[in-house]
Design an enzyme around this catalytic site. Structure first.
Site, PDB file in Angstrom:
ATOM      1  N   ASP A  20       0.880  -1.166   0.000  1.00 29.10           N
ATOM      2  CA  ASP A  20       0.000   0.000   0.000  1.00 29.10           C
ATOM      3  C   ASP A  20       0.928   1.230   0.000  1.00 29.10           C
ATOM      4  O   ASP A  20       2.119   1.109   0.298  1.00 29.10           O
ATOM      5  CB  ASP A  20      -0.855  -0.064   1.279  1.00 29.10           C
ATOM      6  N   ASP A  22      -0.028   5.173   0.990  1.00 29.41           N
ATOM      7  CA  ASP A  22      -0.217   6.072   2.141  1.00 29.41           C
ATOM      8  C   ASP A  22      -0.095   5.318   3.461  1.00 29.41           C
ATOM      9  O   ASP A  22      -0.821   4.351   3.697  1.00 29.41           O
ATOM     10  CB  ASP A  22      -1.636   6.688   2.109  1.00 29.41           C
ATOM     11  N   ARG A 145     -10.933  17.766  -2.360  1.00 31.14           N
ATOM     12  CA  ARG A 145      -9.576  17.255  -2.500  1.00 31.14           C
ATOM     13  C   ARG A 145      -8.516  18.354  -2.509  1.00 31.14           C
ATOM     14  O   ARG A 145      -7.329  18.075  -2.409  1.00 31.14           O
ATOM     15  CB  ARG A 145      -9.439  16.400  -3.774  1.00 31.14           C
ATOM     16  N   ASP A 220      -1.640  -0.365   5.978  1.00 27.96           N
ATOM     17  CA  ASP A 220      -1.965   0.214   7.298  1.00 27.96           C
ATOM     18  C   ASP A 220      -3.465   0.244   7.586  1.00 27.96           C
ATOM     19  O   ASP A 220      -3.863   0.388   8.737  1.00 27.96           O
ATOM     20  CB  ASP A 220      -1.375   1.634   7.439  1.00 27.96           C
ATOM     21  N   ASP A 234      -6.976 -11.826   2.366  1.00 27.95           N
ATOM     22  CA  ASP A 234      -7.132 -12.784   1.280  1.00 27.95           C
ATOM     23  C   ASP A 234      -6.232 -14.012   1.493  1.00 27.95           C
ATOM     24  O   ASP A 234      -5.074 -13.876   1.903  1.00 27.95           O
ATOM     25  CB  ASP A 234      -6.764 -12.101  -0.053  1.00 27.95           C
TER      26      ASP A 234
HETATM   27  O1  M1P Z   1      -4.531   5.507  -0.556  1.00 25.83           O
HETATM   28  C1  M1P Z   1      -5.510   5.772   0.369  1.00 25.83           C
HETATM   29  C2  M1P Z   1      -6.465   6.859  -0.106  1.00 25.83           C
HETATM   30  O2  M1P Z   1      -5.723   8.047  -0.330  1.00 25.83           O
HETATM   31  C3  M1P Z   1      -6.496   9.141  -0.634  1.00 25.83           C
HETATM   32  O3  M1P Z   1      -7.382   9.376   0.430  1.00 25.83           O
HETATM   33  P1  M1P Z   1      -7.494  10.798   1.180  1.00 25.83           P
HETATM   34  O4  M1P Z   1      -7.300  11.843   0.165  1.00 25.83           O
HETATM   35  O5  M1P Z   1      -8.853  10.733   1.785  1.00 25.83           O
HETATM   36  O6  M1P Z   1      -6.414  10.802   2.229  1.00 25.83           O
HETATM   37  C4  M1P Z   1      -7.347   8.940  -1.855  1.00 25.83           C
HETATM   38  O7  M1P Z   1      -6.546   9.033  -3.013  1.00 25.83           O
HETATM   39  C5  M1P Z   1      -8.066   7.618  -1.812  1.00 25.83           C
HETATM   40  O8  M1P Z   1      -8.577   7.326  -3.084  1.00 25.83           O
HETATM   41  C6  M1P Z   1      -7.174   6.493  -1.397  1.00 25.83           C
HETATM   42  O9  M1P Z   1      -7.923   5.332  -1.211  1.00 25.83           O
END
Ligand code: M1P
Length: 261
Positions: A20, A22, A145, A220, A234
């Site tokens: 992943d 973020d 956003r 996370d 999974d």
């Molecule tokens: O990768 C996790 C998420 O990151 C973003 O979420 P947010 O802007 O709410 O922090 C988005 O790009 C979301 O699509 C993605 O799942």
């Protein structure tokens, strides 16, 4: 053009590590550290590597095409939007699309409802881009956003108390129950909407014929309702739950980079 040792010639030829983005490779919407990129370079000498992010490729690239690498070229497999945008060795793979699945006629009432709902929401702050239309999903954000890093953190804290996103999701689930959609809260300010099954497990379809026996996934948001949950749970994957990028580096060192498997 991506150039690297063939998967089969690496010390762990049947292993792939999927990450992943973020909170796993970098902090949310921020650049990965030099230490993370250096760790990934060493890991790639050992096994196949992939990222599988929920975001679109532009945002993911801002975060991990850093410190001299281009993420799509560097990672053996690059999966944005849960794998609905996909690359192998820098070359695009075929994928499906959200709008084809939903259809224009069914999409309009959905997006109209979402925009009306957000317009009526009384929250402390609103910015811009409340619905982001992507290839494999739409991303819906009550604050918008365009929020800054600080505004994101403020909204996240506000949302924890006032449950803006989860309430919104519950209403959408009920109102559009016959659409076959999944609503997934994966980040700080938004949620993703995509056809059921197009969660991160979708990316596993792209590697199905590659002969990997050990598919490690690092994420996370691995708890139920999080956008890493399905792939983490999974049966095809070995899941690793992390809370921050440092955890990822620690686990990689223990598993692959210190002589231990
Ligand atoms: O990768 C996790 C998420 O990151 C973003 O979420 P947010 O802007 O709410 O922090 C988005 O790009 C979301 O699509 C993605 O799942």
């Amino acid at each position: 053009m991506a150039s690297s040792t063939p998967f089969s010639s690496r010390p762990f030829p049947k292993t792939i590590c999927m990450f992943d983005v973020d909170g796993t490779l970098s902090l949310a919407r921020q650049a990965a550290t030099v230490e993370m990129i250096e760790t990934l370079k060493k890991l790639k000498e050992q096994c196949t590597i992939a990222f599988v992010g929920g975001s679109d490729l532009v945002k993911i690239s801002e975060q991990i095409s850093v410190h001299g690498i281009d993420a799509v070229q560097f990672f053996d497999f690059a999966f944005a939007e849960n794998g609905l945008t996909a690359y192998k060795l820098g070359q695009p793979l075929a994928s499906e699309s959200f709008i084809k699945f939903v259809g224009e006629e069914r999409y309009k009432p959905l997006v109209n409802f979402i925009l009306h709902y957000i317009a009526d929401l009384d929250i402390p702050m609103k910015r811009g881009t409340f619905v982001e239309f992507r290839n494999g999903m739409i991303n819906v954000s009550p604050i918008g956003r365009n929020a800054s890093i600080q505004e994101r953190l403020d909204f996240q804290a506000y949302d924890k108390i006032h449950k803006i996103r989860s309430t919104f999701v519950d209403i959408l689930k009920e109102k559009f129950a016959d659409y076959g959609l999944t609503f997934s809260i994966g980040g700080q300010i938004s949620f993703d909407v995509f056809p059921a099954g197009w969660d991160k497990t979708y990316s596993l379809n792209h590697i199905a014929g590659e002969g990997f026996t050990d598919i490690h996934f690092f994420g996370d948001h691995t708890y139920k309702g999080g956008n890493d949950y399905e792939i983490y749970e999974d049966s095809r994957t070995i899941g690793h739950a992390v809370t921050k990028p440092e955890d990822t580096i620690k686990i990689l060192n223990e598993l692959f980079l210190s002589g231990k498997k």
